[in-house]
Design a protein around this motif. Sequence first.
Motif, PDB file in Angstrom:
ATOM      1  N   VAL A  71       0.558  -0.979   0.210  1.00 49.88           N
ATOM      2  CA  VAL A  71      -0.080  -0.192   0.108  1.00 49.88           C
ATOM      3  C   VAL A  71       1.164   1.477   0.467  1.00 49.88           C
ATOM      4  O   VAL A  71      -0.167   2.692  -0.393  1.00 49.88           O
ATOM      5  N   GLU A  72       1.763   0.910   0.605  1.00 44.35           N
ATOM      6  CA  GLU A  72       2.754   2.288   0.620  1.00 44.35           C
ATOM      7  C   GLU A  72       2.995   2.802  -1.068  1.00 44.35           C
ATOM      8  O   GLU A  72       2.872   4.286  -1.163  1.00 44.35           O
ATOM      9  N   LEU A  80       1.078   5.458  -1.268  1.00 44.51           N
ATOM     10  CA  LEU A  80       0.913   6.606  -0.780  1.00 44.51           C
ATOM     11  C   LEU A  80       1.926   7.127  -0.967  1.00 44.51           C
ATOM     12  O   LEU A  80       2.050   9.341  -1.938  1.00 44.51           O
ATOM     13  N   ALA A 124       0.599  12.436   3.270  1.00 41.46           N
ATOM     14  CA  ALA A 124       0.588  11.126   3.139  1.00 41.46           C
ATOM     15  C   ALA A 124       2.228  10.703   2.975  1.00 41.46           C
ATOM     16  O   ALA A 124       2.524   9.553   2.954  1.00 41.46           O
ATOM     17  N   THR A 169       0.338   9.014  -3.985  1.00 42.75           N
ATOM     18  CA  THR A 169      -0.394  10.337  -3.392  1.00 42.75           C
ATOM     19  C   THR A 169       0.115  11.391  -3.662  1.00 42.75           C
ATOM     20  O   THR A 169      -0.021  12.953  -3.899  1.00 42.75           O
ATOM     21  N   PHE A 170       1.101  11.356  -3.060  1.00 41.85           N
ATOM     22  CA  PHE A 170       2.683  12.520  -2.557  1.00 41.85           C
ATOM     23  C   PHE A 170       2.968  12.994  -3.572  1.00 41.85           C
ATOM     24  O   PHE A 170       2.316  14.190  -3.369  1.00 41.85           O
ATOM     25  N   ALA A 221       2.031   9.633   6.463  1.00 40.33           N
ATOM     26  CA  ALA A 221       1.932   7.581   6.721  1.00 40.33           C
ATOM     27  C   ALA A 221       3.159   6.527   5.895  1.00 40.33           C
ATOM     28  O   ALA A 221       2.536   5.947   6.120  1.00 40.33           O
ATOM     29  N   PHE A 222       3.124   6.667   4.428  1.00 40.52           N
ATOM     30  CA  PHE A 222       4.286   6.187   3.968  1.00 40.52           C
ATOM     31  C   PHE A 222       5.388   5.827   4.843  1.00 40.52           C
ATOM     32  O   PHE A 222       5.582   4.497   5.387  1.00 40.52           O
TER      33      PHE A 222
END
Length: 874
Positions: A77-78, A81, A411, A84-85, A414-415
Motif C-alpha cells: 500500500v506504500e 501513498l 501522505a 498520492t504525495f 503515512a508512507f
Amino acid sequence: MDTRGDGALSEVGWSAYVRGLALALCAVFLACAPLCYDRQLHDAFQLPKRTLFVTVALAGAGVVLLCQARRRLTVPVESLLLVTFLAVALLGLVAATAPEQGAAPLRDVLALGCWWLLGFFLIRRDQDLAWVLGGVAVAAAVTARLGVLQAQGVHTWEAIPELRFVAETLGFGYPDRPRIFELLPASFDPPGSVAGHVNVVAETVLVGFLATVGLLATAVRRAWVRVGTACLGWSALSLILVSMLWTDAHLLLVSGSRAAWLAGALGASVLALLAWRDLGSVHRRKRVAVFGGGGLVLLLIAFLCAAPFIPVTGRAENRDATLWSRVAEAFDWSSGTEHERTVLWGNTLQMVSDNPVLGVGAGNWKIEYPAYAHSIRPHPADRFSLSRQPERTHSEPLQLLAETGFFGALAMGAFFLVALRRLARRALPGGATSPLRRAAGACVVAVLVLSLFAFPIQLSVTGSVTFLLLGAAAGLEFARRGSGGLGVSRPLLAAVGALLLVCCVLAAFDLNGQTKASAAYWMARHDRYAARMPVKDRSAVPLTDRELLQRAHDRLDAATSREPSNYLYHFKRAQCLWDLGLGDDALSAFDRVLELHPNLVQAMLLKAQLHQRIGRQSDLAGAYDLIFERAFGIMPRSPEVRFACGQHLMLMAERVPEHADEYRANAVKFFEYAADPDVREYAPEARVALASAMLENGNPLGEIVDVMALAERDATRNADLLARCARFYSDPRLVSLSGGALFGPAGVKTQATWQRVLDMTRGRHPEALNETILAPWYRWRSRNRTGEKPDLKPAVNRLRAHLKSDPRVLFPRYHLALLLEDLGRKGEARMEWGNLYRYVQGGGRISTFWKKKIIFEAGEASRRLVGNVPGGKK
C-alpha cells in the motif's frame, strides 16, 4: 525457480541467481558512485550526481516492472501513498511563486520511489540484504579514508599510502611514474572530491558504519559455527570488516558532526537492545547488563578525560575545536549553528501557518524564505546576507510541511509509518541472519534522526539507501507471508515500466546537459576573471578583454539553454551582458532571473544599479522600487542593502537639487549602518562612500578622517581599495578643510597612499603611476606656479597612453587638459576640455561636486582659450 522460504515469491517470479546479479550491480554502484564527483563541475551538494542516481533508479525500476508484466502483481500500500504525495506536490505547484523550481525535487522523489521498488522486488531473503549493506559499507570505508586523508592535507591519488604500497609492490615505482591513476575517468577526482562538506561525508559514513556492524556480526556468527576453510574465510572477512569499522569511526570522530554522533548512538543502541533481547535467560541478560553498563561507565570516564584534548573539525569561526567544545556547543542555543537552526525553524513555521494546505510548492522554500527571514526571529546581519542565504531548512520534516502543506506531509508521513512498521516486524525476530535485518533498521533510524537536523534524504547516497532498505522491508514481509496490498494489472505494469524507461532516457539527457552546462559555467567564470586581469598577467590567453567576455557570454548562453531553470546561470549571464555594455539585454536577463527567483536580492540590487547607470527617469523609478520596496523589505538589516539605499539617495541628491540636503542626510544614515564595525568588520566600499557623503554633507574633517582610517585598514592587502582611498584623499575640498598640505592631489597623505598602491602592485597600477608622475606638477600648481617648472612632457605621454587603453577614464583626461594648457598647447587642450564637457553633460557617473567643478572649469577654459563654450557653436 528458487522458492525456498519465499511464500509469495512465486508471484514475483525472480530466481535467486537473477536477484543476486542485480543486487551485485546495485552494490557496485553504491560503492563507487560516492566518488563520482568533480570539484570543477559540481556544486557543494553534488547535484549532477543526484541526476546519476535518478537515472539508475529509473532504469532499474523500469526494467523490473516490464519483466514483471507477465502476470498480475500485488504491491504494498506504500506505493499508493507515494503516488498520492506526488499528486499533491504537483497540485501545489499550480499556485507556487516559481513552479519551475519544483521539477528537480519531484524528479528526486520519483527516483526515491524507484529505489523503494527495487528494494521490494530484489530483496526477498535476508542474504539479499548483504549485497546492499556490503556496497554501502565499502562506500563508507573508502569515503572515510579519503576524508581523513583530506583533513591531513592529502589531495592527490599518488599520496595515498595504500595506493603507493600497491604501486610499489607491482613495480610501478611511485613517484617516478605517477600517471597510472590518471587513467581513471575524469569524474574520479582525488580525495577532496568525496563531498562538499564534512557533514555530508559524516552522514554517508554513519550509514556505512551501521551496515558494517551488521555484516561483522553475521560474519563472526558464521565463523563461529563453521570449521576448516570456511571458518578461515569468515574470520578473514571479519578482520577486514573490523578495519573498515575503525576507519569509519575515525572519520566520525574527527568530523565534529554532532548530529551524526547522536544518530550513530541511537542506531547502535537499537542494535544493542535487540541483541540483548535475544540473550534468552534472565541470568544471562543480567550479566550482560552489568558488564555492558560497566563498560559504558568506563567509556564515559575515558571520554571526560580525553575529550578536551582530541581535535575535531570545527565550524565557522571556531576552526580549532576539540571534542569537548563541540559537545558543549550543542547545549548553547544562543549563538552559532544551533541558534541559526532555531531561527530557520521559527521563520519556517510562520511560512507553514501562511500556507497550511498545499504549502509554497516543491522546491520553493528557498524562493519564499527571504520574505520570511525576519518574520518570527530575525537573523543576525552576518548570517543572512547577499553572500549567505539558506537553501534548506535543516529539518526535512519541516521543509516537507512548508513545501507540500498538510496533505503532502500527511501522505509522506503515512508512507514512513507503514514502512517503518514493516521494518520493525522484520527486525524483531532473531536468527542467524537477524543482524542484517537489524542493521538495515538501524541505518534507517539513523537517517531519520539525522533528517531532524539536516537533509540526508535529499542527498544521493543516504536518500537512495534509505528507500532501498524500506522497500526491502516490504519485500521480506511479502516473501514470507501473503500480505495484503494493491493489485496491479499487466497492462498497467507494462505502461508504468515503459514510462519509467522514457523518463530514464530524459534523465540521461539531463545528466549530460547538467555536466556540460556546469563545465561551461565554470569556464565562463574563468574567462570573466581573466578579462579583469592586466594584459601582462595573462599572456597565455591571446584574447582581448572583449573577446574573453564574449566567449564567457557564449558559454553562459549555452549553459542557460541546457539548464533553463537554473537562476544562477542566468544571473551570471546577465552580469556578462552588462560587462559587454549591452544594458537593455542585461535588464531582460535580470528579469528572467527574478522570474525564476523572485526574492533574489543580489539580482534586485544589480538591476537597480544598471537602471541607475542608464539614467532614464523611468529607470530611476524602477531602481527605487527594486531597492526600497523589494530589497529593503526582504533584508532590512543587510549592510549591502543599506549601502545600496545610500547610493540611490546620493544619486537622487544629484538629480533633484531642491531636496539634495534631505537626501544626503538620509544617505549618511544608511552608510553609517553599512560601515559600522559592529555590523560588519570588513566594509571598505561602504566606508569610502560614507566619507564621501559626509564630505558632501559638510561634516567635520575629524569625523571623515576617522571613517577613512577604517577604510584604509580594510584596504591593507587590496590595491584597488587602497586606490579608492587615495582618490578620496585627492579631493580638493579636503585641502581647505585640513588647512595644510596633508590632503588634496599634492598632499603628503595622498601621495603616500598612491605610493603604497604602487608598492603593492610592484609598479603595475596605471592610475597610481599617473598620480605619482604628476606629483611635482601638483606641487608646482599648489604654489601658484612659482618656482622651477617641472618637465611635463613625460606626464602628458603617460596620460595619453592611459587614455588609449581606456578612453572612458575621467580624471586622466581632466589632468591632461590642465597639463596641455600649462604647456601652451591650446588646440589640444580645447579638444580635451570639449570631450570632458560632453562626457559630463551626457550623464557621466560622477558626484555633483565634480560635475559642477568640471562644467565651471570647462567654461573658464573656453574663455581663456577660444572664447566659446566647449562642444558648442563658435
